[in-house]
Design a protein around this motif. Structure first.
Motif, PDB file in Angstrom:
ATOM      1  N   ASP A 154      -0.347  11.834  -2.297  1.00  0.00           N
ATOM      2  CA  ASP A 154      -0.813  12.815  -3.281  1.00  0.00           C
ATOM      3  C   ASP A 154      -1.085  12.185  -4.640  1.00  0.00           C
ATOM      4  O   ASP A 154      -1.972  12.607  -5.371  1.00  0.00           O
ATOM      5  CB  ASP A 154       0.237  13.925  -3.455  1.00  0.00           C
ATOM      6  N   THR A 155      -0.279  11.157  -4.976  1.00  0.00           N
ATOM      7  CA  THR A 155      -0.427  10.543  -6.300  1.00  0.00           C
ATOM      8  C   THR A 155      -1.467   9.432  -6.267  1.00  0.00           C
ATOM      9  O   THR A 155      -1.717   8.829  -5.229  1.00  0.00           O
ATOM     10  CB  THR A 155       0.904   9.915  -6.762  1.00  0.00           C
ATOM     11  N   VAL A 205      -0.230   5.042 -10.113  1.00  0.00           N
ATOM     12  CA  VAL A 205       0.934   5.856 -10.489  1.00  0.00           C
ATOM     13  C   VAL A 205       2.031   5.690  -9.424  1.00  0.00           C
ATOM     14  O   VAL A 205       3.204   5.513  -9.735  1.00  0.00           O
ATOM     15  CB  VAL A 205       0.536   7.345 -10.641  1.00  0.00           C
ATOM     16  N   HIS A 206       1.613   5.706  -8.160  1.00  0.00           N
ATOM     17  CA  HIS A 206       2.558   5.495  -7.047  1.00  0.00           C
ATOM     18  C   HIS A 206       3.274   4.147  -7.195  1.00  0.00           C
ATOM     19  O   HIS A 206       4.498   4.053  -7.046  1.00  0.00           O
ATOM     20  CB  HIS A 206       1.782   5.569  -5.726  1.00  0.00           C
ATOM     21  N   ASP A 230      11.136   6.271  -6.998  1.00  0.00           N
ATOM     22  CA  ASP A 230      10.687   7.413  -6.210  1.00  0.00           C
ATOM     23  C   ASP A 230      10.518   7.042  -4.736  1.00  0.00           C
ATOM     24  O   ASP A 230      10.255   5.884  -4.408  1.00  0.00           O
ATOM     25  CB  ASP A 230       9.333   7.914  -6.732  1.00  0.00           C
ATOM     26  N   PHE A 231      10.661   8.034  -3.867  1.00  0.00           N
ATOM     27  CA  PHE A 231      10.458   7.838  -2.429  1.00  0.00           C
ATOM     28  C   PHE A 231       9.520   8.931  -1.935  1.00  0.00           C
ATOM     29  O   PHE A 231       9.944   9.882  -1.283  1.00  0.00           O
ATOM     30  CB  PHE A 231      11.799   7.872  -1.679  1.00  0.00           C
ATOM     31  N   PRO A 232       8.229   8.800  -2.237  1.00  0.00           N
ATOM     32  CA  PRO A 232       7.273   9.851  -1.830  1.00  0.00           C
ATOM     33  C   PRO A 232       6.988   9.792  -0.331  1.00  0.00           C
ATOM     34  O   PRO A 232       7.311   8.798   0.328  1.00  0.00           O
ATOM     35  CB  PRO A 232       6.018   9.498  -2.635  1.00  0.00           C
ATOM     36  N   ILE A 233       6.405  10.850   0.198  1.00  0.00           N
ATOM     37  CA  ILE A 233       5.977  10.808   1.608  1.00  0.00           C
ATOM     38  C   ILE A 233       4.488  11.143   1.678  1.00  0.00           C
ATOM     39  O   ILE A 233       3.929  11.724   0.737  1.00  0.00           O
ATOM     40  CB  ILE A 233       6.775  11.794   2.506  1.00  0.00           C
ATOM     41  N   THR A 274       0.834  -1.209   0.000  1.00  0.00           N
ATOM     42  CA  THR A 274       0.000   0.000   0.000  1.00  0.00           C
ATOM     43  C   THR A 274       0.864   1.253   0.000  1.00  0.00           C
ATOM     44  O   THR A 274       0.543   2.234  -0.665  1.00  0.00           O
ATOM     45  CB  THR A 274      -0.928   0.021   1.236  1.00  0.00           C
ATOM     46  N   PHE A 275       1.963   1.216   0.751  1.00  0.00           N
ATOM     47  CA  PHE A 275       2.804   2.418   0.916  1.00  0.00           C
ATOM     48  C   PHE A 275       4.238   2.125   0.467  1.00  0.00           C
ATOM     49  O   PHE A 275       5.168   2.243   1.261  1.00  0.00           O
ATOM     50  CB  PHE A 275       2.805   2.858   2.384  1.00  0.00           C
TER      51      PHE A 275
END
Ligand SMILES: [Zn+2]
Length: 324
Positions: free
Chosen positions: A231-232, A236-237, A220-223, A90-91
């Motif tokens: 946000d995405t 896409v994430h 990528d390493f989003p938060i 999920t993350f």
């Protein structure tokens, strides 16, 4: 999948029998211990991983049965579900959720982790940490989870009802196979040495293959800007945080249980991994059509190099990394 499962489980059983009941010299035991570690890796990648995603079979009981192959080799299938299916899938690559990128401060895998001076050598020493990963999992992590019910910053439910039987039955079976039975036939130092060789091979291969998909250059390493919300868009994430590798290698695809097709796996985790090579070109075309960057390393070795480069980049003090 059934043929593949039979080959892998038979190899595991045969290697174990030869190692524990037949081998009498170190030069016989050592290669058998390495082979045993690799057959356990193969069980994890090819059988347990798919089954835990309900992707092994259309029949739920077959998935449940195959999931228990993890308990057989020392890991709790209950807690794996939470660690992998829930938090990792999920993350992906999000600190505070995805425990695959958490080396408890000993390594820095994302730009969002605090930099410590010794991280500058992590591209050299992190491989040794990977060697301890399976031992910690088999002998410490699951027991800690049962006692604390905490995974990183989150609570996870303890097993319930029959899940307790699988948890303790699995641990008992694993400890018997790994220690009690061998100790009845061999001296304690030999059992400890062979366990160490097996578990280091298992840990290094498991950790490296999982890292090659998400902890490499261009991933990528989003938060989560809002706690628990990204946000995405979800798909896409998944694509932006994953990188395929060795897509053209039939050997890699067979041995790694589709983990070289992590973009496809993360988008379609309930589809059995044997289908990923056929799906990949469609996913790549669709990503191009919608302007999403689809990334892959051509070979296994180029992916290892990319993980090494990423470790080196994350190991530099952030100010120096920004300048270079
Ligand atoms: Zn998965």
């Amino acid at each position: 999948m059934y043929a593949k499962t039979a080959v892998i489980l038979a190899s595991f059983a045969l290697t174990y029998i030869l190692l524990v009941f037949v081998a009498t010299a170190w030069w016989q035991a050592l290669p058998l211990a390495v082979a045993l570690g690799l057959t356990i890796v193969a069980i994890g990648f090819n059988i347990m991983h798919d089954a835990n995603h309900d992707a092994y079979s259309e029949r739920p009981w077959v998935n449940r049965a195959m999931t228990m192959t993890l308990d057989l080799v020392g890991g709790s299938s209950h807690f794996w579900h939470w660690k992998h299916n829930v938090f990792h899938h999920t993350f992906v690559n999000v600190i505070g959720y995805d425990t695959d990128i958490n080396l408890v401060g000993l390594g820095r895998l994302t730009p969002h982790h605090r930099h410590v001076w010794f991280h500058r050598w992590q591209h050299l020493y992190v491989w040794l940490l990977y060697g301890a990963f399976a031992l910690k999992w088999q002998l410490y992590d699951d027991f800690r989870l049962v006692l604390t019910g905490r995974m990183a910053e989150h609570s996870v439910p303890r097993p319930r009802g029959l899940q307790w039987v699988v948890f303790f039955g699995g641990k008992l079976l694993f400890l018997s196979l790994a220690f009690a039975i061998p100790l009845a036939l061999h001296p304690i130092w030999a059992v400890a040495a062979i366990y160490l060789v097996t578990t280091v091979v298992l840990g290094v291969v498991l950790a490296v293959v999982f890292q090659l998909a998400h902890c490499v250059e261009h991933a990528d390493f989003p938060i989560d800007t809002d706690p628990g919300r990204m946000d995405t868009a979800w798909a896409v994430h998944q694509v932006e945080t994953s990188v395929d590798f060795a897509r053209g290698s039939r050997a890699a695809s067979w041995l790694l249980g589709g983990l070289n097709f992590q973009i496809e796996h993360h988008l379609f985790s309930r589809i059995c991994h044997v289908n990923y090579p056929a799906i990949a070109p469609v996913v790549e075309r669709t990503c191009r059509e919608y302007g999403i960057l689809y990334k892959h390393n051509t070979t296994f070795l180029s992916a290892v190099r990319s993980h090494y480069n990423w470790l080196r980049e994350m190991g530099r003090a952030p100010i120096l990394a920004a300048r270079s």
